[in-house]
Write an enzyme that holds these catalytic residues in place. Sequence first.
Site, mmCIF file in Angstrom:
data_model
loop_
_atom_site.group_PDB
_atom_site.id
_atom_site.type_symbol
_atom_site.label_atom_id
_atom_site.label_comp_id
_atom_site.label_asym_id
_atom_site.label_seq_id
_atom_site.Cartn_x
_atom_site.Cartn_y
_atom_site.Cartn_z
ATOM 1 N N SER A 127 13.104 12.906 50.141
ATOM 2 C CA SER A 127 12.040 12.878 51.516
ATOM 3 C C SER A 127 11.507 11.557 51.024
ATOM 4 O O SER A 127 11.331 11.237 49.563
ATOM 5 C CB SER A 127 11.087 14.318 51.140
ATOM 6 N N LYS A 181 14.924 20.993 52.164
ATOM 7 C CA LYS A 181 14.473 19.271 52.686
ATOM 8 C C LYS A 181 14.327 20.741 54.391
ATOM 9 O O LYS A 181 13.007 19.618 54.758
ATOM 10 C CB LYS A 181 15.369 18.764 52.614
ATOM 11 N N HIS A 184 10.588 22.314 54.153
ATOM 12 C CA HIS A 184 9.533 21.087 53.827
ATOM 13 C C HIS A 184 9.409 20.200 55.226
ATOM 14 O O HIS A 184 8.343 19.906 55.064
ATOM 15 C CB HIS A 184 10.129 19.978 52.861
ATOM 16 N N ASN A 185 10.600 19.623 56.271
ATOM 17 C CA ASN A 185 10.250 19.001 56.598
ATOM 18 C C ASN A 185 8.922 20.306 57.862
ATOM 19 O O ASN A 185 8.164 19.593 58.713
ATOM 20 C CB ASN A 185 11.268 18.761 58.020
ATOM 21 N N GLU A 188 5.657 19.989 56.588
ATOM 22 C CA GLU A 188 4.824 18.649 57.059
ATOM 23 C C GLU A 188 4.546 18.184 59.029
ATOM 24 O O GLU A 188 3.627 17.940 58.900
ATOM 25 C CB GLU A 188 6.812 17.670 57.092
HETATM 26 C C1 6PG Z 1 10.707 12.758 54.864
HETATM 27 C C2 6PG Z 1 10.556 12.514 56.466
HETATM 28 C C3 6PG Z 1 12.343 12.093 57.112
HETATM 29 C C4 6PG Z 1 12.010 11.810 58.342
HETATM 30 C C5 6PG Z 1 12.071 12.866 59.617
HETATM 31 C C6 6PG Z 1 10.957 13.221 60.351
HETATM 32 O O1 6PG Z 1 10.858 13.553 53.814
HETATM 33 O O2 6PG Z 1 11.025 11.301 54.455
HETATM 34 O O3 6PG Z 1 10.686 13.825 56.629
HETATM 35 O O4 6PG Z 1 13.133 13.284 56.793
HETATM 36 O O5 6PG Z 1 10.739 11.684 58.236
HETATM 37 O O6 6PG Z 1 13.382 13.772 59.827
HETATM 38 O O7 6PG Z 1 11.660 14.256 61.378
HETATM 39 P P1 6PG Z 1 10.752 14.283 62.878
HETATM 40 O O8 6PG Z 1 11.668 12.499 63.560
HETATM 41 O O9 6PG Z 1 11.535 15.136 63.620
HETATM 42 O O10 6PG Z 1 9.141 14.427 62.847
#
Ligand code: 6PG
Length: 467
Positions: A127, A181, A184-185, A188
């Site tokens: 990430s 991960k 984590h998203n 996010e």
């Molecule tokens: C990270 C982000 C990365 C990416 C995601 C965004 O941790 O660096 O999460 O993995 O920006 O894919 O996801 P979406 O396109 O689903 O918002």
Amino acid sequence: MKNSIGVIGLGVMGGNIALNMANNGEQVAVYNYTRDLTDNLIAKLDGQTLTPYYEVEDFVQSLEIPRKIFVMVTAGAAIDSVISSLIPHLEEGDVIMDGGNSFYEDTERRYDELKEKGIGYLGIGVSGGEVGALTGPSIMPGGDKEVYEKVAPILTKIAAQVDGDPCCVYIGPRGAGHFVKMVHNGIEYADMQLIAEAYTFLREKLNLSVEEIADIFETWNQGELQSYLIEITAEILRKKDEETGLPLIDVILDKAGQKGTGKWTSIQAIDNGIPTSIITESLFARYISAIKDERVAAQSILSGPEHEQASLDKNVWIDYVRQALYMGKVCAYAQGFTQYKTSSDLYGWDLPLKDIALIFRGGCIIRAKFLNVISEAYQEQADLANLLISPYFAEQIKDYQNGLRKVVCEGIQSGIAFPCLSSSLSYYDSYRTGRSNANILQAQRDYFGAHTYERTDVKGAFHTNWQ
Ligand code: 6PG
């Protein structure tokens, strides 16, 4: 001289990971399925050395044994095809690392297939976006511990460093790294949506300008809300559109995209009975945003409340919003970490929750000051059922729930949707309700389907003839 590591997939993320490795003293071989990305990367070298290869076989043969290959291609079929192209050239003991956002069950399938051939496979959550990939991401490696040991010196070197510690720690077996991960998203998504809702309150209820809100976010970023997402939101709000001179956010279409990781987080939680309502609401908020045409049509058909617009004391309410945002975040992280804990027990992974919080402090998108406190909560009690009941957070949110209640009530009365803030409050209130209303549900189920119910006083399954 042989190369110490190879990188396959030279899009922005892969190219930057390769540069990061080279900057940290590795001899890096690079390969891409199409030649153009390799040539672009080599053309922008600035003192670093990367050695390009245009045939998979040459790339693989250039690596020292055991070979270490970091793959950074789009999740899905591309990973399988890269693995198939590598297998004929690899030997027992070699290691393939998948640094993309692969679905953890796919990682487990690939792990099993490669294990049979004696090839080590690590599913590695990475990430930090493109800047993180270059300057130090947060790294979540999953797979066999002894396989991880072979690459640990490189991964810990290229990771973000916080207080002298690398933001890279062995997560657990099989798909554990990609699972961590994925969640984590999910966190996010929730964090981003909570920030968007705080912004909405400041803009629509307090009538603040975009500039004023940028100032507020900047101030918040000096305190306990300090985080990468708050920081970039302040910067986003300052950006002007070159065409119109308006704040750029005012000309950005309100339809959110997504690539699937938040959706997988919710599906896994739902499949396993884990209440991650805030994370899932943040996903649905993106889905509702995507039906823009319907929303525009509904705007002229559906009415909102006739709420008397009380004048709100700005300074008092800015602080309520700060409290609401902080408390929403605590609830969202509590859900994500509960998902880690429950899944760890379910899959027998023994996820190191205190270390996961620590490696999230640097490099990754959800990096935030309060991850220190989250880590401490798990240090004090490794099997903590929920972050909300840790002594620190229980005490802190005692005061903050007030702000969240005020903001959610005002929003509801004004007809402004606050899916994640209100869901945070519902989660908090449900979680602290010792006697819920599920007795009504059980009675209904028994009434129409003889599904039986348990009693509060005597053990066993009971059925009542209700009519
Ligand atoms: C990270 C982000 C990365 C990416 C995601 C965004 O941790 O660096 O999460 O993995 O920006 O894919 O996801 P979406 O396109 O689903 O918002």
